[in-house]
Design a protein around this motif. Structure first.
Motif, short mmCIF file in Angstrom:
data_model
loop_
_atom_site.label_atom_id
_atom_site.label_comp_id
_atom_site.label_asym_id
_atom_site.label_seq_id
_atom_site.Cartn_x
_atom_site.Cartn_y
_atom_site.Cartn_z
N ILE A 1 0.82 -1.21 0.00
CA ILE A 1 0.00 0.00 0.00
C ILE A 1 0.85 1.27 0.00
CG2 ILE A 1 -2.01 -1.09 1.05
CD1 ILE A 1 -1.14 0.05 3.73
N HIS A 2 2.13 1.09 -0.28
CA HIS A 2 3.09 2.21 -0.44
C HIS A 2 3.24 3.06 0.83
CE1 HIS A 2 3.36 1.22 -4.65
NE2 HIS A 2 2.04 1.28 -4.76
N GLN A 3 3.24 2.38 1.98
CA GLN A 3 3.50 3.07 3.24
C GLN A 3 4.99 3.05 3.60
OE1 GLN A 3 1.44 4.71 5.50
NE2 GLN A 3 -0.03 4.67 3.83
N THR A 4 5.77 2.25 2.88
CA THR A 4 7.21 2.19 3.11
C THR A 4 7.93 2.16 1.77
OG1 THR A 4 9.00 1.04 4.24
CG2 THR A 4 7.30 -0.34 3.26
N SER A 5 9.09 2.75 1.75
CA SER A 5 9.91 2.71 0.54
C SER A 5 11.16 1.85 0.73
CB SER A 5 10.31 4.14 0.16
OG SER A 5 11.05 4.72 1.21
N MET A 6 11.26 1.20 1.87
CA MET A 6 12.42 0.36 2.18
C MET A 6 12.37 -0.91 1.32
SD MET A 6 13.50 -1.24 5.90
CE MET A 6 13.67 0.32 6.70
N ASP A 7 13.49 -1.22 0.67
CA ASP A 7 13.51 -2.47 -0.09
C ASP A 7 13.70 -3.65 0.86
OD1 ASP A 7 16.15 -2.03 0.56
OD2 ASP A 7 16.95 -2.56 -1.38
N PHE A 8 13.46 -4.87 0.34
CA PHE A 8 13.42 -6.05 1.20
C PHE A 8 14.77 -6.35 1.85
CE2 PHE A 8 13.35 -10.65 2.07
CZ PHE A 8 12.24 -10.68 2.90
N SER A 9 15.86 -6.19 1.12
CA SER A 9 17.18 -6.48 1.71
C SER A 9 17.51 -5.49 2.83
CB SER A 9 18.26 -6.48 0.64
OG SER A 9 18.37 -5.22 0.05
N SER A 10 17.12 -4.24 2.67
CA SER A 10 17.31 -3.27 3.74
C SER A 10 16.44 -3.61 4.94
CB SER A 10 16.98 -1.86 3.26
OG SER A 10 17.84 -1.46 2.24
N PHE A 11 15.21 -4.02 4.66
CA PHE A 11 14.30 -4.42 5.74
C PHE A 11 14.90 -5.57 6.55
CE2 PHE A 11 11.15 -7.73 6.80
CZ PHE A 11 10.52 -7.10 7.86
N VAL A 12 15.43 -6.57 5.86
CA VAL A 12 16.00 -7.73 6.55
C VAL A 12 17.20 -7.32 7.40
CG1 VAL A 12 17.22 -9.92 6.20
CG2 VAL A 12 15.14 -9.44 4.91
N SER A 13 18.10 -6.54 6.84
CA SER A 13 19.32 -6.21 7.58
C SER A 13 19.11 -5.13 8.65
CB SER A 13 20.42 -5.79 6.62
OG SER A 13 20.07 -4.60 5.96
N LEU A 14 18.21 -4.18 8.40
CA LEU A 14 18.05 -3.07 9.34
C LEU A 14 16.95 -3.27 10.38
CD1 LEU A 14 18.45 -0.04 6.90
CD2 LEU A 14 20.17 -1.07 8.40
N ARG A 15 15.95 -4.07 10.04
CA ARG A 15 14.84 -4.24 10.98
C ARG A 15 14.61 -5.69 11.40
NH1 ARG A 15 8.92 -1.56 11.19
NH2 ARG A 15 7.95 -3.15 12.49
#
Length: 171
Positions: A125-139
């Motif tokens: 729904i375009h609430q985040t612009s974080m890509d999946f690899s960044s999501f995995v490593s940062l969150r």
């Protein structure tokens, strides 16, 4: 009085998540990492596994809605994902042993499913612009490590509490 103990415990844990976020020293990690405490989800999963499964899924609906109302702009993400994860975990535990190590690992799997589900819904729904690899490593990784430590600390007390709940309800 005893019937109010479980909702009060869950409400206390719900409130303690936000208090923990406010009091947790942000400078402890670098500013890019995000740690999300999932105390409520851990407790709901332990309730689903060791307590009456019906209670676990019903309270997942209730607190998923409460979570959406209090913390998110969109009603339905946590309302849908909390009970879904609880249901998946309850079905998974039918084929696994319910020793505390397996339950803790399945609970962490539930936290991973929750985090990935919330990320995917927000991405769709375009609430985040974080890509999946960044999501995995940062969150995802910091959140999983943190919640694994918390699960190791609270696993035995939660197990005993929900086993006593089942005994007192004669379920």
């Amino acid at each position: 009085m005893r019937k109010f103990l479980l909702p009060l415990l869950l409400l206390f844990i719900f409130i303690s998540e936000s208090i923990f976020v406010e009091l947790f020293p942000v400078g402890l990690l670098d500013d890019a990492r995000i740690i999300v405490p999932r105390f409520l989800m851990i407790t709901l999963l332990f309730l689903t596994i060791y307590g009456p499964k019906k209670y676990g899924i019903i309270y997942s609906f209730i607190f998923g809605l409460l979570f959406d109302i209090v913390y998110t702009e969109i009603i339905g993400i946590y309302l849908f994902i909390f009970p879904l994860v609880s249901y998946i975990v309850s079905k998974l535990m039918k084929i696994l042993q319910t020793n505390i190590v397996i339950v803790s690992l399945v609970t962490i799997l539930g936290v991973i499913l929750l985090e990935m589900g919330v990320y995917e819904m927000n991405f769709l729904i375009h609430q985040t612009s974080m890509d999946f690899s960044s999501f995995v490593s940062l969150r995802l990784i910091p959140t999983v490590i943190f919640n694994l430590v918390i699960t190791c600390i609270v696993a035995y007390p939660l197990k005993k509490h929900f086993e006593n709940l089942v005994t007192s309800l004669d379920v």
